[in-house]
Design a protein around this motif. Structure first.
Motif, PDB file in Angstrom:
ATOM      1  N   TYR A 291       0.831  -1.198   0.000  1.00 58.35           N
ATOM      2  CA  TYR A 291       0.000   0.000   0.000  1.00 58.35           C
ATOM      3  C   TYR A 291       0.870   1.254   0.000  1.00 58.35           C
ATOM      4  O   TYR A 291       1.950   1.278   0.598  1.00 58.35           O
ATOM      5  CB  TYR A 291      -0.919   0.022   1.230  1.00 58.35           C
ATOM      6  CG  TYR A 291      -2.074  -0.936   1.166  1.00 58.35           C
ATOM      7  CD1 TYR A 291      -3.014  -0.855   0.133  1.00 58.35           C
ATOM      8  CD2 TYR A 291      -2.256  -1.922   2.132  1.00 58.35           C
ATOM      9  CE1 TYR A 291      -4.082  -1.723   0.072  1.00 58.35           C
ATOM     10  CE2 TYR A 291      -3.327  -2.805   2.075  1.00 58.35           C
ATOM     11  CZ  TYR A 291      -4.236  -2.697   1.041  1.00 58.35           C
ATOM     12  OH  TYR A 291      -5.291  -3.558   0.973  1.00 58.35           O
ATOM     13  N   PHE A 292       0.365   2.310  -0.648  1.00 59.02           N
ATOM     14  CA  PHE A 292       1.043   3.600  -0.601  1.00 59.02           C
ATOM     15  C   PHE A 292       0.979   4.196   0.802  1.00 59.02           C
ATOM     16  O   PHE A 292       1.955   4.753   1.295  1.00 59.02           O
ATOM     17  CB  PHE A 292       0.419   4.581  -1.601  1.00 59.02           C
ATOM     18  CG  PHE A 292       0.820   4.316  -3.030  1.00 59.02           C
ATOM     19  CD1 PHE A 292       2.126   4.518  -3.446  1.00 59.02           C
ATOM     20  CD2 PHE A 292      -0.106   3.867  -3.956  1.00 59.02           C
ATOM     21  CE1 PHE A 292       2.502   4.281  -4.753  1.00 59.02           C
ATOM     22  CE2 PHE A 292       0.259   3.630  -5.273  1.00 59.02           C
ATOM     23  CZ  PHE A 292       1.570   3.831  -5.671  1.00 59.02           C
ATOM     24  N   GLY A 293      -0.200   4.100   1.428  1.00 57.73           N
ATOM     25  CA  GLY A 293      -0.389   4.669   2.756  1.00 57.73           C
ATOM     26  C   GLY A 293      -0.534   3.590   3.808  1.00 57.73           C
ATOM     27  O   GLY A 293      -0.104   2.453   3.640  1.00 57.73           O
ATOM     28  N   SER A 294      -1.189   3.963   4.916  1.00 54.77           N
ATOM     29  CA  SER A 294      -1.356   3.027   6.023  1.00 54.77           C
ATOM     30  C   SER A 294      -2.496   2.052   5.803  1.00 54.77           C
ATOM     31  O   SER A 294      -2.581   1.039   6.488  1.00 54.77           O
ATOM     32  CB  SER A 294      -1.613   3.811   7.320  1.00 54.77           C
ATOM     33  OG  SER A 294      -2.766   4.637   7.186  1.00 54.77           O
ATOM     34  N   ASP A 295      -3.395   2.349   4.872  1.00 55.66           N
ATOM     35  CA  ASP A 295      -4.501   1.443   4.573  1.00 55.66           C
ATOM     36  C   ASP A 295      -4.901   1.629   3.113  1.00 55.66           C
ATOM     37  O   ASP A 295      -4.261   2.351   2.356  1.00 55.66           O
ATOM     38  CB  ASP A 295      -5.692   1.695   5.509  1.00 55.66           C
ATOM     39  CG  ASP A 295      -6.117   3.151   5.533  1.00 55.66           C
ATOM     40  OD1 ASP A 295      -5.988   3.809   4.484  1.00 55.66           O
ATOM     41  OD2 ASP A 295      -6.570   3.618   6.587  1.00 55.66           O
ATOM     42  N   ALA A 296      -6.000   0.944   2.722  1.00 55.30           N
ATOM     43  CA  ALA A 296      -6.427   0.947   1.326  1.00 55.30           C
ATOM     44  C   ALA A 296      -7.150   2.224   0.919  1.00 55.30           C
ATOM     45  O   ALA A 296      -7.561   2.358  -0.237  1.00 55.30           O
ATOM     46  CB  ALA A 296      -7.332  -0.256   1.059  1.00 55.30           C
ATOM     47  N   ARG A 297      -7.326   3.163   1.839  1.00 53.91           N
ATOM     48  CA  ARG A 297      -8.090   4.380   1.530  1.00 53.91           C
ATOM     49  C   ARG A 297      -7.205   5.604   1.312  1.00 53.91           C
ATOM     50  O   ARG A 297      -7.711   6.682   1.074  1.00 53.91           O
ATOM     51  CB  ARG A 297      -9.090   4.657   2.656  1.00 53.91           C
ATOM     52  CG  ARG A 297     -10.154   3.592   2.818  1.00 53.91           C
ATOM     53  CD  ARG A 297     -10.977   3.815   4.048  1.00 53.91           C
ATOM     54  NE  ARG A 297     -10.167   3.639   5.253  1.00 53.91           N
ATOM     55  CZ  ARG A 297     -10.619   3.783   6.498  1.00 53.91           C
ATOM     56  NH1 ARG A 297     -11.872   4.125   6.691  1.00 53.91           N
ATOM     57  NH2 ARG A 297      -9.834   3.595   7.526  1.00 53.91           N
ATOM     58  N   SER A 298      -5.889   5.454   1.432  1.00 56.52           N
ATOM     59  CA  SER A 298      -5.016   6.617   1.314  1.00 56.52           C
ATOM     60  C   SER A 298      -3.951   6.372   0.248  1.00 56.52           C
ATOM     61  O   SER A 298      -3.581   5.234  -0.037  1.00 56.52           O
ATOM     62  CB  SER A 298      -4.343   6.898   2.670  1.00 56.52           C
ATOM     63  OG  SER A 298      -3.585   5.790   3.082  1.00 56.52           O
ATOM     64  N   GLY A 299      -3.443   7.468  -0.342  1.00 61.59           N
ATOM     65  CA  GLY A 299      -2.345   7.384  -1.294  1.00 61.59           C
ATOM     66  C   GLY A 299      -2.692   6.721  -2.614  1.00 61.59           C
ATOM     67  O   GLY A 299      -1.910   5.930  -3.133  1.00 61.59           O
ATOM     68  N   ARG A 300      -3.828   7.017  -3.197  1.00 65.45           N
ATOM     69  CA  ARG A 300      -4.252   6.369  -4.439  1.00 65.45           C
ATOM     70  C   ARG A 300      -3.631   7.073  -5.653  1.00 65.45           C
ATOM     71  O   ARG A 300      -3.578   8.295  -5.714  1.00 65.45           O
ATOM     72  CB  ARG A 300      -5.779   6.373  -4.545  1.00 65.45           C
ATOM     73  CG  ARG A 300      -6.449   5.634  -3.395  1.00 65.45           C
ATOM     74  CD  ARG A 300      -7.950   5.793  -3.441  1.00 65.45           C
ATOM     75  NE  ARG A 300      -8.527   5.149  -4.611  1.00 65.45           N
ATOM     76  CZ  ARG A 300      -8.842   3.860  -4.670  1.00 65.45           C
ATOM     77  NH1 ARG A 300      -8.631   3.075  -3.629  1.00 65.45           N
ATOM     78  NH2 ARG A 300      -9.368   3.338  -5.755  1.00 65.45           N
ATOM     79  N   ARG A 301      -3.176   6.258  -6.656  1.00 68.27           N
ATOM     80  CA  ARG A 301      -2.591   6.780  -7.887  1.00 68.27           C
ATOM     81  C   ARG A 301      -3.133   6.004  -9.082  1.00 68.27           C
ATOM     82  O   ARG A 301      -3.705   4.925  -8.919  1.00 68.27           O
ATOM     83  CB  ARG A 301      -1.063   6.676  -7.848  1.00 68.27           C
ATOM     84  CG  ARG A 301      -0.433   7.445  -6.693  1.00 68.27           C
ATOM     85  CD  ARG A 301       1.074   7.349  -6.725  1.00 68.27           C
ATOM     86  NE  ARG A 301       1.665   7.978  -5.540  1.00 68.27           N
ATOM     87  CZ  ARG A 301       2.956   7.995  -5.281  1.00 68.27           C
ATOM     88  NH1 ARG A 301       3.822   7.418  -6.128  1.00 68.27           N
ATOM     89  NH2 ARG A 301       3.417   8.571  -4.181  1.00 68.27           N
ATOM     90  N   VAL A 302      -2.926   6.552 -10.280  1.00 61.80           N
ATOM     91  CA  VAL A 302      -3.450   5.929 -11.499  1.00 61.80           C
ATOM     92  C   VAL A 302      -2.644   4.668 -11.801  1.00 61.80           C
ATOM     93  O   VAL A 302      -1.402   4.677 -11.810  1.00 61.80           O
ATOM     94  CB  VAL A 302      -3.391   6.901 -12.683  1.00 61.80           C
ATOM     95  CG1 VAL A 302      -3.860   6.223 -13.963  1.00 61.80           C
ATOM     96  CG2 VAL A 302      -4.239   8.136 -12.386  1.00 61.80           C
TER      97      VAL A 302
END
Length: 347
Positions: A291-302
């Motif tokens: 994951y980009f962040g700490s969970d699946a709801r943060s740090g989203r990219r294309v």
């Protein structure tokens, strides 16, 4: 009540509960610490019913053979209390006390010397039928109790606000039966257990009804472990952890156990192998999703693969080796397709 609105037959609706829709659990808990001794899920009318009512059957099912005959004292609310149940528990050397509904079968119907609404606070009326004690006590409203372990009145008092002769209000001590005092003191083990579970629960929204049960059962196990930890710490004159600290330590220990058990044993011949250079170690690093962040709801990219197809689908997962964002969901596994089609070699 375990909150749920799943479409399943064992779901219950109880209008007087804070959680009105969900699965109904009958629980036996320690009145001092909230430790859950026993519980079962109510699934509807049982074919093994004794004919004495659901309240009678549920208490007898919760009190297994290891508890019956041990001299325990059982406190319950008016849903469970009945003269028949109390006499059967007494025959098995288990004392009981609880509030009782006046329309229960076996409750005395005598009106002589009964309480009235005009009786002052602290007024007591009682009747004994063998080992059973029935009593009424006037507080803000009438309180009706049944017990097999108390006297009618032992001299106890409680502080209440009462009217003085001048019509004003003042604090004064009024008589209180021992049954009412002990009930207020010890009745609440299940509420304490529910409160401890509610502070830090693992329950997640799910469409699978059995997962709701699983998460709640995990919470019961963790809270029971936390209560045992508190008792052991005090017995060793140590300061117990808070529940949050206990859960954090439990998770870290479980994670460490999982990582050590999952690691494969290295053969003996590799124990003296020379260390590889940093560039070789980086080349041997596997492609893993992260994951980009700490969970699946943060740090989203294309997603890189979707972008090649002309789509702009955002994802929170990337490849640790290739350093590219890739979809990694059940309906679209761009992570696998990216590596199997050879895209990772061109980056």
């Amino acid at each position: 009540m375990v909150a749920s609105k799943a479409r399943i037959g064992i779901k219950q609706y109880i209008k007087d509960k804070p959680t009105k829709w969900g699965y109904k659990l009958f629980v036996l808990a320690d009145s001092a610490c909230g430790y859950t001794w026993n519980f079962f899920v109510y699934e509807g009318k049982s074919s093994l019913a004794t004919g004495k009512g659901l309240s009678y059957d549920s208490v007898m099912q919760l009190l297994d053979l290891s508890l019956l005959g041990g001299g325990y004292q059982l406190f319950m609310d008016n849903f469970y209390t009945s003269p028949c149940l109390f006499m059967d528990l007494l025959a098995k050397k288990t004392l009981a006390c609880g509030t009782v509904r006046t329309n229960r079968q076996g409750f005395p119907k005598k009106k002589a010397n009964d309480l009235s609404r005009r009786d002052p606070r602290g007024t007591i009326r009682w009747l004994r039928d063998g080992k059973l004690l029935f009593l009424k006590w006037m507080d803000t409203r009438e309180v009706t109790m049944c017990s097999t372990m108390h006297k009618a009145y032992g001299g106890e008092t409680v502080l209440r606000r009462v009217k003085n002769p001048d019509g004003g209000w003042e604090m004064s001590r009024i008589p209180i039966p021992a049954a009412v005092k002990d009930y207020n003191k010890y009745m609440g083990g299940v509420d304490l257990s529910d409160a401890l579970i509610g502070y830090y629960n693992v329950l997640h929204k799910t469409t699978k009804w059995y997962k709701t049960f699983f998460f709640h059962f995990v919470d019961i196990a963790v809270v029971n472990s936390f209560i045992l930890h508190q008792h052991l710490s005090r017995a060793q004159n140590k300061s117990p952890l808070s529940q949050k600290e206990f859960r954090e330590k439990l998770v870290s220990e479980l994670a460490a156990l999982s990582s050590t058990s999952a690691a494969p044993d290295l053969p003996a011949s590799t124990s003296h192998a020379p260390d590889l250079p940093a560039s070789a170690k980086a080349a041997e690093e596997p492609c893993c999703p992260e994951y980009f962040g700490s969970d699946a709801r943060s740090g989203r990219r294309v997603c890189a693969l979707c972008k090649l197809s002309g789509l702009k689908v955002k994802t929170s997962v990337y490849c640790t080796k290739c350093s590219v964002p890739l979809c990694f969901v059940a309906s679209r596994n761009c992570f696998r397709k990216w590596h199997t089609d050879g895209h990772s070699q061109t980056v």
